[in-house]
Design an enzyme around this catalytic site. Sequence first.
Site, mmCIF file in Angstrom:
data_model
loop_
_atom_site.group_PDB
_atom_site.id
_atom_site.type_symbol
_atom_site.label_atom_id
_atom_site.label_comp_id
_atom_site.label_asym_id
_atom_site.label_seq_id
_atom_site.Cartn_x
_atom_site.Cartn_y
_atom_site.Cartn_z
ATOM 1 N N GLN A 130 -4.271 -1.523 9.614
ATOM 2 C CA GLN A 130 -4.231 -2.874 9.038
ATOM 3 C C GLN A 130 -4.813 -3.877 10.030
ATOM 4 O OE1 GLN A 130 -3.192 -3.594 5.803
ATOM 5 N NE2 GLN A 130 -3.989 -5.631 6.253
ATOM 6 N N ASP B 170 -10.885 3.111 4.487
ATOM 7 C CA ASP B 170 -11.172 1.672 4.421
ATOM 8 C C ASP B 170 -12.681 1.413 4.534
ATOM 9 O OD1 ASP B 170 -9.624 -0.449 3.833
ATOM 10 O OD2 ASP B 170 -9.055 -0.950 5.887
ATOM 11 N N LYS C 78 0.846 -1.205 0.000
ATOM 12 C CA LYS C 78 0.000 0.000 0.000
ATOM 13 C C LYS C 78 0.877 1.249 0.000
ATOM 14 C CE LYS C 78 -3.792 -2.478 2.151
ATOM 15 N NZ LYS C 78 -4.452 -2.912 3.367
#
Length: 295
Positions: free
Chosen positions: A98, A121, A54
């Site tokens: 994450q 997200d 990412k």
Amino acid sequence: MPFEIIDGSKMAAEIRKEIKAEVEDMKARTGKVPGLTTILVGTRPESQTYVRNKKRACKDVGIASFSYDLPEDISQKKLLKIIKESNRNPDVHGILVQLPLPAHIDEAAVQSAISVEKDVDGIHPMNIGNLVMRGRKPLFIPCTPKACLEILDRLKVKIEGRRAVVVGRSNIVGIPVAMLLLHRNATLTLCHSYTQYLPAKTIDGDILIAAAGKPGLIRGDWIKHGAVVIDVGINSVEDPTSEKGYRLVGDVVFEEAQYRASAMTPVPVGVGPMTIAMLLRNTMDSANRFLSGKK
Ligand code: NDP
């Protein structure tokens, strides 16, 4: 019947090119670039790889990344403090934590702590809630479900009125992708680990989305002739012939599916790169919203 392997890497490269041009334009106009905070807790190798990919993708397109590599035993209080600092930082337009997090950290508390306006997200309850409700618009759609729809749209797959079968009902993949398909007027079947006679459900799908995290769960003869199959699963299986001793496979047996499906994403280069491309897209859109004062 013709069969197409959907090239997620190529699609993602096109999207990165589009975003890179947008970043350059933003920089020329405002002197600013989009910024993404990535937070990694612990040293799980897969999570390290995902975060590294990412960050690399951000760098490629000119998005600034602010990264935190935190120890496994960090307290929830300290983690929440870092998130709050990023919420306040005007150079940050997106925050990604994450998952999974260590067991002593309350994942729901972390998800709710991220500012709704920086939740790239799409996991904040407000964004998920607006995604689920008809007639509402979330600020962000979670990256993997958004990637699935983007793939279908780029392939010009008709969704309206067709049967979509989703296998998996997680908050981050199965439920949002099911809702997105429903809002696009597909007739939806959502399957999970309590679903009985799964092959009798999957065989109905003109569009089949597999997101169970079970290697090779879906066999060729479970797939409708001509279906478009999006295999979200990324599963590591032992493989003594490979250098690493393992290889990544999807939830669908690719070698069998190719004789039934009309198109299918391979693993790991199908949905994976498109998910990262959607993270960049969400960060870019967020920066545009902040800089235009529309947040
Ligand atoms: P979860 O483990 O959170 O959810 C799995 C879902 O699959 C659950 O709803 C579970 O049902 C269901 N399920 C499990 N076994 C079966 C079965 N035998 N039959 C039917 N349903 C079943 O996983 P995630 O949603 O987070 O991820 C799914 C997969 O996608 C994983 O392989 C993950 O690595 C991958 N992934 C890939 C991404 C990408 O970018 N390509 C991004 C995110 C995830 P129940 O609810 O009843 O337990």
